[in-house]
Write a protein that holds these residues in place. Structure first.
Motif, short mmCIF file in Angstrom:
data_model
loop_
_atom_site.label_atom_id
_atom_site.label_comp_id
_atom_site.label_asym_id
_atom_site.label_seq_id
_atom_site.Cartn_x
_atom_site.Cartn_y
_atom_site.Cartn_z
N TRP A 49 0.81 -1.21 0.00
CA TRP A 49 0.00 0.00 0.00
C TRP A 49 0.85 1.27 0.00
O TRP A 49 0.54 2.22 -0.71
CB TRP A 49 -0.94 -0.02 1.19
CG TRP A 49 -1.98 1.05 1.11
CD1 TRP A 49 -2.02 2.20 1.82
CD2 TRP A 49 -3.12 1.06 0.25
NE1 TRP A 49 -3.12 2.93 1.47
CE2 TRP A 49 -3.82 2.26 0.50
CE3 TRP A 49 -3.62 0.18 -0.70
CZ2 TRP A 49 -4.98 2.59 -0.16
CZ3 TRP A 49 -4.78 0.52 -1.35
CH2 TRP A 49 -5.45 1.71 -1.09
N PHE A 50 1.92 1.29 0.80
CA PHE A 50 2.67 2.53 0.98
C PHE A 50 3.97 2.60 0.19
O PHE A 50 4.40 3.70 -0.16
CB PHE A 50 2.98 2.74 2.47
CG PHE A 50 1.75 2.94 3.30
CD1 PHE A 50 0.99 4.08 3.18
CD2 PHE A 50 1.35 1.96 4.20
CE1 PHE A 50 -0.14 4.27 3.95
CE2 PHE A 50 0.21 2.15 4.97
CZ PHE A 50 -0.54 3.29 4.84
N VAL A 51 4.62 1.50 -0.09
CA VAL A 51 5.94 1.52 -0.70
C VAL A 51 5.90 1.12 -2.17
O VAL A 51 6.61 1.70 -3.00
CB VAL A 51 6.92 0.60 0.07
CG1 VAL A 51 8.29 0.58 -0.58
CG2 VAL A 51 7.02 1.04 1.52
N PHE A 52 5.08 0.18 -2.52
CA PHE A 52 5.02 -0.37 -3.87
C PHE A 52 4.63 0.71 -4.87
O PHE A 52 3.63 1.40 -4.71
CB PHE A 52 4.01 -1.52 -3.89
CG PHE A 52 3.94 -2.26 -5.18
CD1 PHE A 52 5.00 -3.02 -5.62
CD2 PHE A 52 2.81 -2.21 -5.96
CE1 PHE A 52 4.93 -3.72 -6.80
CE2 PHE A 52 2.72 -2.90 -7.13
CZ PHE A 52 3.79 -3.65 -7.56
N ASP A 53 5.45 0.87 -5.91
CA ASP A 53 5.23 1.95 -6.90
C ASP A 53 4.39 1.52 -8.08
O ASP A 53 3.98 2.36 -8.88
CB ASP A 53 6.58 2.46 -7.42
CG ASP A 53 7.34 3.23 -6.36
OD1 ASP A 53 6.68 3.77 -5.46
OD2 ASP A 53 8.58 3.27 -6.43
N GLY A 54 4.15 0.29 -8.23
CA GLY A 54 3.39 -0.19 -9.37
C GLY A 54 4.20 -1.19 -10.15
O GLY A 54 5.32 -1.53 -9.80
N GLY A 55 3.63 -1.68 -11.21
CA GLY A 55 4.31 -2.69 -11.99
C GLY A 55 3.69 -4.05 -11.72
O GLY A 55 2.50 -4.16 -11.42
N ASP A 56 4.50 -5.07 -11.81
CA ASP A 56 4.01 -6.43 -11.63
C ASP A 56 4.08 -6.85 -10.16
O ASP A 56 5.03 -6.53 -9.47
CB ASP A 56 4.85 -7.40 -12.46
CG ASP A 56 4.68 -7.17 -13.96
OD1 ASP A 56 3.61 -6.66 -14.35
OD2 ASP A 56 5.62 -7.49 -14.71
N TYR A 57 3.08 -7.56 -9.74
CA TYR A 57 3.08 -8.14 -8.41
C TYR A 57 2.33 -9.46 -8.49
O TYR A 57 1.50 -9.67 -9.37
CB TYR A 57 2.44 -7.21 -7.37
CG TYR A 57 0.99 -6.92 -7.61
CD1 TYR A 57 0.00 -7.64 -6.96
CD2 TYR A 57 0.59 -5.91 -8.48
CE1 TYR A 57 -1.34 -7.38 -7.18
CE2 TYR A 57 -0.74 -5.64 -8.71
CZ TYR A 57 -1.70 -6.38 -8.06
OH TYR A 57 -3.01 -6.13 -8.28
#
Length: 112
Positions: A49-57
């Motif tokens: 929620w707070f650190v992930f910038d986007g892209g694949d997960y």
């Protein structure tokens, strides 16, 4: 879909931590597992929620089997008999007194 996944991770983590804090007769290992996995789930939800910038997960829906198993363990090991306590003699007398007062009030209301 992303917000649902993060929300489910957070709710599962909170549920596991809450179950770990309740002393219902389970062993230290079971409560410790609840704590560790609850912190891990909350930590991963916070990271996404707070650190992930986007892209694949990756979405691991099978990870939600663990909270279900820990909830089943929590419910099965809870001593429900100890949680349902009987009233003390003072409480019993107090309830009997108010039942009698209600009965007398209804009786006098019928006479009027």
């Amino acid at each position: 879909m992303f917000t649902w996944y993060v929300g489910l991770l957070a709710v599962s983590g909170l549920a596991m931590i809450i179950m770990a804090t309740i002393d219902n007769g389970r062993g230290q290992l079971s409560r410790g597992l609840n704590t560790v996995f609850g912190i891990a789930f909350l930590g991963y939800a916070g990271y996404l929620w707070f650190v992930f910038d986007g892209g694949d997960y990756l979405i691991f829906f099978h990870a939600f089997i663990l909270p279900v198993l820990l909830i089943i363990d929590f419910v099965r090991s809870t001593n429900w008999q100890a949680l349902t306590t009987k009233p003390t003699p003072t409480q019993q007398a107090f309830r009997a007194y108010w039942k009698e007062q209600d009965r007398l009030a209804k009786r006098s209301a019928r006479r009027m």
